[in-house]
Design a protein around this motif. Structure first.
Motif, PDB file in Angstrom:
ATOM      1  N   VAL A 105       2.093  -1.385   3.208  1.00 20.04           N
ATOM      2  CA  VAL A 105       2.970  -2.544   3.063  1.00 20.04           C
ATOM      3  C   VAL A 105       2.254  -3.756   3.642  1.00 20.04           C
ATOM      4  CG1 VAL A 105       5.176  -3.615   3.615  1.00 20.04           C
ATOM      5  CG2 VAL A 105       5.069  -1.159   3.271  1.00 20.04           C
ATOM      6  N   LEU A 106       2.205  -4.830   2.851  1.00 17.83           N
ATOM      7  CA  LEU A 106       1.702  -6.115   3.335  1.00 17.83           C
ATOM      8  C   LEU A 106       2.899  -6.984   3.660  1.00 17.83           C
ATOM      9  CD1 LEU A 106      -0.431  -5.089   0.987  1.00 17.83           C
ATOM     10  CD2 LEU A 106      -1.507  -7.254   1.580  1.00 17.83           C
ATOM     11  N   THR A 107       2.850  -7.652   4.802  1.00 16.73           N
ATOM     12  CA  THR A 107       3.914  -8.562   5.200  1.00 16.73           C
ATOM     13  C   THR A 107       3.295  -9.801   5.823  1.00 16.73           C
ATOM     14  OG1 THR A 107       6.088  -8.698   6.268  1.00 16.73           O
ATOM     15  CG2 THR A 107       4.312  -7.672   7.549  1.00 16.73           C
ATOM     16  N   GLY A 108       4.094 -10.810   6.012  1.00 17.55           N
ATOM     17  CA  GLY A 108       3.613 -12.061   6.594  1.00 17.55           C
ATOM     18  C   GLY A 108       4.790 -12.956   6.928  1.00 17.55           C
ATOM     19  N   ALA A 109       4.520 -14.237   7.006  1.00 23.78           N
ATOM     20  CA  ALA A 109       5.576 -15.207   7.288  1.00 23.78           C
ATOM     21  C   ALA A 109       5.185 -16.560   6.710  1.00 23.78           C
ATOM     22  CB  ALA A 109       5.808 -15.331   8.801  1.00 23.78           C
TER      23      ALA A 109
END
Length: 165
Positions: A105-109
């Motif tokens: 899973v790639l996540t960020g903001a």
């Protein structure tokens, strides 16, 4: 062995303000991710690795391959990647081709953790929970309340959120 490998690659999620230059920068540390992980409770065994430390607009195919090689060399089958949102889809597609058999899973903001903690915390916790709760391989994007296969998520630049397609 850790249950989950967390790779921190930089992006807006990690940015901080340099009072001397007056600019935002991606630091060469894991301070934002470490602060969030310190608040989590439970028996989660994870390994945090700092890698690249760039704005995603500055990332190239060599950086994406470095991420892939790190994943391929890892013992963990569940991977969480903190990544900049502008090219997250490119890295996700690269990893889908290079890292079969892993749950990623790639996540960020969209806003730096240093200025608006809520989005970064929610996106990281959502993605981490999704990794823990399920099985099965594939590359996903976890943003703004959704975790979907990477090809099914887009950054909606008009609304300022990721959405399913």
């Amino acid at each position: 062995m850790a249950d989950i490998l967390i790779l921190n690659t930089g992006g807006t999620f990690n940015k901080r303000y340099d009072e001397i230059s007056g600019e935002l920068f991606v630091p060469q540390d894991e301070q934002a991710v470490e602060a969030i992980l310190a608040e989590l409770r439970g028996n989660l065994a994870f390994r945090l690795v700092g890698l690249i430390h760039k704005d995603s607009l500055a990332m190239d195919d060599a950086d994406r391959e470095q991420i892939a090689q790190t994943i391929l060399a890892a013992q963990e089958s569940k991977i969480l990647i903190v990544h900049g949102t502008d090219t997250m889809h490119l890295t996700a597609a690269h990893l889908a081709a290079r890292c079969p058999g892993r749950r990623i899973v790639l996540t960020g903001a969209m806003k730096p953790y240093a200025y608006d903690r809520q989005e970064a915390v929610v996106n990281l916790a959502l993605s981490l929970g999704w990794l823990i709760a399920g099985e099965g391989a594939g590359v996903h994007i976890g943003m703004h309340g959704l975790v979907r296969p990477h090809a099914g998520m887009v950054k909606d630049r008009v609304r300022g959120v990721f959405r399913a397609v």
